[in-house]
Enzyme design. Structure first.
Site, short mmCIF file in Angstrom:
data_model
loop_
_atom_site.label_atom_id
_atom_site.label_comp_id
_atom_site.label_asym_id
_atom_site.label_seq_id
_atom_site.Cartn_x
_atom_site.Cartn_y
_atom_site.Cartn_z
N CYS A 64 0.82 -1.22 0.00
CA CYS A 64 0.00 0.00 0.00
C CYS A 64 0.86 1.27 0.00
O CYS A 64 1.04 1.91 1.04
CB CYS A 64 -0.97 0.04 1.17
N CYS A 80 -5.95 2.19 -4.39
CA CYS A 80 -5.45 2.78 -3.16
C CYS A 80 -6.39 3.90 -2.73
O CYS A 80 -6.42 4.96 -3.35
CB CYS A 80 -4.05 3.33 -3.43
C1 LIG Z 1 -1.06 0.28 7.04
C2 LIG Z 1 -1.53 -0.50 5.85
C3 LIG Z 1 -2.51 0.04 5.03
C4 LIG Z 1 -2.97 -0.67 3.94
N1 LIG Z 1 -3.97 -0.12 3.18
C5 LIG Z 1 -4.48 -0.81 2.14
C6 LIG Z 1 -5.60 -0.30 1.41
O1 LIG Z 1 -6.13 0.77 1.70
N2 LIG Z 1 -6.07 -1.03 0.36
C7 LIG Z 1 -5.52 -2.23 0.02
O2 LIG Z 1 -6.00 -2.86 -0.92
N3 LIG Z 1 -4.44 -2.74 0.70
C8 LIG Z 1 -3.92 -2.07 1.73
N4 LIG Z 1 -2.87 -2.59 2.46
C9 LIG Z 1 -2.12 -3.76 1.93
C10 LIG Z 1 -2.76 -5.10 2.17
O3 LIG Z 1 -3.03 -5.30 3.54
C11 LIG Z 1 -1.83 -6.20 1.66
O4 LIG Z 1 -1.47 -5.90 0.32
C12 LIG Z 1 -2.49 -7.56 1.68
O5 LIG Z 1 -2.73 -7.95 3.01
C13 LIG Z 1 -1.61 -8.59 0.97
O6 LIG Z 1 -2.09 -9.90 1.18
P1 LIG Z 1 -1.06 -11.12 1.19
O7 LIG Z 1 -1.88 -12.34 1.36
O8 LIG Z 1 -0.14 -11.02 0.04
O9 LIG Z 1 -0.16 -10.85 2.49
P2 LIG Z 1 -0.61 -10.86 4.01
O10 LIG Z 1 -2.06 -10.54 4.12
O11 LIG Z 1 0.34 -9.99 4.72
O12 LIG Z 1 -0.42 -12.38 4.45
C14 LIG Z 1 0.82 -13.04 4.47
C15 LIG Z 1 0.69 -14.21 5.44
O13 LIG Z 1 1.83 -15.06 5.33
C16 LIG Z 1 2.16 -15.53 6.63
N5 LIG Z 1 3.55 -15.95 6.64
C17 LIG Z 1 4.66 -15.19 6.60
N6 LIG Z 1 5.76 -15.95 6.63
C18 LIG Z 1 5.33 -17.23 6.69
C19 LIG Z 1 6.00 -18.48 6.74
N7 LIG Z 1 7.33 -18.59 6.73
N8 LIG Z 1 5.24 -19.60 6.79
C20 LIG Z 1 3.89 -19.54 6.77
N9 LIG Z 1 3.20 -18.38 6.74
C21 LIG Z 1 3.93 -17.24 6.69
C22 LIG Z 1 1.88 -14.34 7.54
O14 LIG Z 1 1.71 -14.73 8.88
C23 LIG Z 1 0.63 -13.76 6.90
O15 LIG Z 1 -0.55 -14.24 7.51
C24 LIG Z 1 -2.41 -1.93 3.61
C25 LIG Z 1 -1.43 -2.49 4.44
C26 LIG Z 1 -0.99 -1.78 5.55
C27 LIG Z 1 0.04 -2.40 6.45
#
Ligand SMILES: Cc1cc2nc3c(=O)[nH]c(=O)nc-3n(C[C@H](O)[C@H](O)[C@H](O)COP(=O)(O)OP(=O)(O)OC[C@H]3O[C@@H](n4cnc5c(N)ncnc54)[C@H](O)[C@@H]3O)c2cc1C
Length: 447
Positions: A211, A376
């Site tokens: 983000c 965003c």
């Molecule tokens: C402050 C903030 C504001 C945001 N605002 C927005 C917004 O307005 N709009 C929007 O669309 N997005 C926003 N985002 C971004 C959004 O939250 C992420 O892009 C999204 O969560 C990505 O999903 P993901 O599944 O790739 O990663 P995540 O949701 O981060 O999940 C990754 C997972 O992998 C697990 N993991 C890590 N390492 C290991 C391992 N070795 N073994 C097993 N599991 C593991 C973690 O525990 C976690 O649960 C924001 C993020 C933040 C921090």
């Protein structure tokens, strides 16, 4: 209001599901990638001896991992799907922007992982320690070996507070916060409430981030808070970013520059935070255009967006590209060298902004062609949002037939109230495939 939102959300999800079913039917006639391999046609042979085996193994139970496992459950049956995820709690991270500004509680951002894991799907409560795609196996930190036929990597990214000198200790200091983790997000709100006079400093690191709007959203909210509490006249609000631009998409950047000017916010481009001296309340920045030149800024409040990078288990695996991200085809999210491996979310090397919105669209498109849609909601005050939506080419890809670069109150309600509801009730169930059907409808099929 709550009931109305719930009705709207259900209608949206129903439409989304209908659309996805239609597209899936179309897909049976047309492969996602001419040289690619659809999941249903893949053939994998090697199967290493292992203690557990699943047809579909998902690494990471965050936004992408849970949504994909819900979809895979419907496709393959719950008993054939497993998710490796170590955390007891699952967080809706986008709401942390509002938690850091005191507009939402941190409790509202999280639910127990057990409650959002699709029923019947195996939850392996451990951390992946090694990925071996040549033998179709992974090893978890407790030594269990799990083999798979298909792998979905959804490991998110890693925060690197330790890459800034003095920062890990500084995060104990009451005037420093970061919306980027659940442990530090409430500290932002405390620092803001305790602000008296001086510099309120906000940073953007010199790495890819999730983000990319979040580091500046908290600046606009803080500015608004300081105005509401009569402290703005004694405050300098400063945004120091490593980037050469305020925002990557020109249409929205132009609008944000106007906001920045009209609210007297100071923006310094190409300024990278390299050190925090908490005891002296000083932050040290390097000028990226003039290496070696540094600037020390005293602060009354500091919000840090930390450096970020691919998680180490992925970086150390054969699945990574040179920079350590999951090396996938940008059109259909299939790994470039291991055809039974797919990726979604922040861990991939897709050339688009790392957001949950991108994850949502990729969920639908992973069986079709993903156009790089990301979004965003740039929160610019306690009741306005500029809703940026764009594609791989950096072109606006707006859902609504209005100018979304304008600050709007309705978009704030969408961000603060509607999106969290959609996330918990639709997105995580794999029912939300992005806004494409609504975009088509609202633009009479022209977009
Ligand atoms: C402050 C903030 C504001 C945001 N605002 C927005 C917004 O307005 N709009 C929007 O669309 N997005 C926003 N985002 C971004 C959004 O939250 C992420 O892009 C999204 O969560 C990505 O999903 P993901 O599944 O790739 O990663 P995540 O949701 O981060 O999940 C990754 C997972 O992998 C697990 N993991 C890590 N390492 C290991 C391992 N070795 N073994 C097993 N599991 C593991 C973690 O525990 C976690 O649960 C924001 C993020 C933040 C921090």
């Amino acid at each position: 209001m709550g009931q109305l939102l719930s009705i709207i959300a259900h209608i949206l999800m129903y439409c989304s599901l209908l659309f996805q079913q239609r597209m899936a039917a179309l897909h049976r006639l047309r492969q996602c990638h001419p040289t690619g391999t659809a999941i249903s046609h893949l053939h994998t042979s090697s199967r290493a001896p292992a203690k557990q085996h699943y047809k579909m193994l998902v690494l990471g139970g965050g936004s992408g991992g849970i949504a994909m496992s819900a979809r895979m459950k419907r496709m393959l049956g719950a008993e054939n799907v497993a998710v490796v995820e170590p955390s007891e709690m699952h967080y809706y991270q986008p709401i942390w922007t509002l938690v850091g500004a005191g507009a939402k509680s941190v409790a509202s951002s999280g639910r127990p992982t057990a409650s959002i894991m699709p029923s019947g799907v195996k939850w392996v409560k451990s951390r992946v320690q090694e990925i071996s795609p040549d033998t179709n196996t992974v090893r978890t930190e407790d030594g269990t070996e799990i083999s798979y036929e298909y792998l979905i990597v959804a490991l998110g990214l890693q925060l690197h507070y330790e890459k800034i000198k003095g920062l890990p200790e500084a995060l104990e200091h009451p005037k420093i916060g970061s919306n980027y983790s659940v442990e530090t997000v409430e500290k932002t709100w405390k620092a803001l409430q305790n602000f008296k006079e001086g510099n309120a400093v906000f940073t953007f690191p010199n790495t890819p981030v999730k983000c990319p709007g979040a580091p500046q959203k908290i600046m606009y909210l803080s500015d608004d808070f300081l105005r509401k509490t009569g402290k703005r006249a004694n405050a300098n609000v400063i945004y120091n970013t490593s980037l050469p631009v305020l925002f990557g998409i020109k249409k929205y950047a132009d609008s944000l520059w106007q906001i920045v000017k009209s609210r007297d916010l100071q923006v310094n481009l190409r300024h990278n935070l390299i050190e925090v001296r908490a005891d002296k309340q000083e932050a040290v920045f390097e000028n990226l255009d003039n290496p070696g030149e540094t600037k020390v800024i005293e602060f009354e409040m500091l919000h840090v967006a930390p450096p970020m990078g691919p998680c180490s288990v992925l970086k150390d695996s054969p699945l990574a590209d040179q920079a350590g991200w999951l090396d996938v085809d940008k059109d259909c999210l299939q790994h470039k060298r291991y055809p039974n491996v797919f990726g979604i979310g922040d861990c991939t090397n897709l050339p688009t902004a790392k957001t949950a919105a991108a994850v949502g669209s990729a969920i639908l498109e992973s069986t079709l062609r993903y156009d790089g849609y990301s979004s965003c909601p740039l929160v610019t005050s306690y009741n306005t949002v500029v809703l940026a939506e764009f594609d791989y080419n950096g072109q606006p890809l707006e859902t609504f037939p209005i100018n979304q670069a304008k600050e709007r109150r309705v978009m704030y309600h969408m961000k603060a109230d509607l999106m969290p509801y959609l996330y918990w009730h639709g997105f995580l169930r794999g029912l939300w495939g992005g806004p494409e059907p609504y975009r088509k409808l609202l633009h009479l099929g022209m977009k």
